[in-house]
Scaffold this active site. Sequence first.
Site, PDB file in Angstrom:
ATOM      1  N   ASP A  19       0.874  -1.158   0.000  1.00 38.14           N
ATOM      2  CA  ASP A  19       0.000   0.000   0.000  1.00 38.14           C
ATOM      3  C   ASP A  19       0.917   1.216   0.000  1.00 38.14           C
ATOM      4  O   ASP A  19       2.071   1.130   0.421  1.00 38.14           O
ATOM      5  CB  ASP A  19      -0.900  -0.019   1.236  1.00 38.14           C
ATOM      6  CG  ASP A  19      -1.843   1.167   1.287  1.00 38.14           C
ATOM      7  OD1 ASP A  19      -2.403   1.532   0.232  1.00 38.14           O
ATOM      8  OD2 ASP A  19      -2.009   1.745   2.376  1.00 38.14           O
ATOM      9  N   ASP A  21       0.008   4.988   0.947  1.00 35.18           N
ATOM     10  CA  ASP A  21      -0.158   5.960   2.023  1.00 35.18           C
ATOM     11  C   ASP A  21      -0.160   5.281   3.391  1.00 35.18           C
ATOM     12  O   ASP A  21      -0.973   4.405   3.658  1.00 35.18           O
ATOM     13  CB  ASP A  21      -1.448   6.750   1.820  1.00 35.18           C
ATOM     14  CG  ASP A  21      -1.458   7.482   0.482  1.00 35.18           C
ATOM     15  OD1 ASP A  21      -0.367   7.816  -0.019  1.00 35.18           O
ATOM     16  OD2 ASP A  21      -2.551   7.706  -0.061  1.00 35.18           O
ATOM     17  N   THR A  61      -2.557   0.911  -4.709  1.00 38.52           N
ATOM     18  CA  THR A  61      -3.068   2.013  -3.888  1.00 38.52           C
ATOM     19  C   THR A  61      -4.384   2.591  -4.415  1.00 38.52           C
ATOM     20  O   THR A  61      -4.528   2.816  -5.615  1.00 38.52           O
ATOM     21  CB  THR A  61      -2.000   3.138  -3.780  1.00 38.52           C
ATOM     22  OG1 THR A  61      -2.502   4.206  -2.983  1.00 38.52           O
ATOM     23  CG2 THR A  61      -1.557   3.663  -5.128  1.00 38.52           C
ATOM     24  N   ASN A  62      -5.320   2.798  -3.513  1.00 37.60           N
ATOM     25  CA  ASN A  62      -6.537   3.544  -3.837  1.00 37.60           C
ATOM     26  C   ASN A  62      -6.176   5.028  -3.828  1.00 37.60           C
ATOM     27  O   ASN A  62      -5.536   5.501  -2.886  1.00 37.60           O
ATOM     28  CB  ASN A  62      -7.630   3.312  -2.786  1.00 37.60           C
ATOM     29  CG  ASN A  62      -8.238   1.937  -2.858  1.00 37.60           C
ATOM     30  OD1 ASN A  62      -8.118   1.227  -3.840  1.00 37.60           O
ATOM     31  ND2 ASN A  62      -8.917   1.546  -1.785  1.00 37.60           N
TER      32      ASN A  62
END
Length: 189
Positions: A19, A21, A61-62
């Site tokens: 991921d 962040d 990552t979103n």
Amino acid sequence: MKKFTNGNIDKKLPAIFLDRDGVINKEYSNKHYQDPTQINEGAISAVKKINEKGYLSVIITNQPAIAKGIITLDKLNRDHKKLEYEFGLKGAYFDRIYFCPFHPEKGFKGEVKKFKRKSSLRKPDNGMFLQAIKDLNIDIKNSYMVGNSSADYYAAKKTGVKSLMIGKKFNIKGVKNFQSLFDAINSVL
């Protein structure tokens, strides 16, 4: 490099899915977009170790700030190039960066309508994982996801990769939480 001599069309390579962040870069709860160039301590060393041990390093990552109109797709791409540059200066690299620009909730000032929808790419779904597995010929049985949220955990579980969690935001029985990406990577490699 080990992964390039060992990997081929017939032999799958393991990956460490990351991921972004809160794992690679700092995450602030009061910001709607996290600056990926504010790199967490030890993250570069962790990615370098992933590279040296023959694992693929893949960011998943979103990035709903695109759909919400907070940043543009161009800004995100520039920020990812800066992130890759900063890691490259220290001899570390990402094999691929996958991001989901979509967000299903409407009502944000300046939102971008073409990105306002549900998507199988968005974690906790696993569309980005499936795309990476296809693109990079990944061995899922020997791969890990390092994340810091329930969305990361559930996407990894749906994909069949082991989870390592960073921080204290999300705790689940049987999944160890680590203080940093560096600590998580050192526990498995």
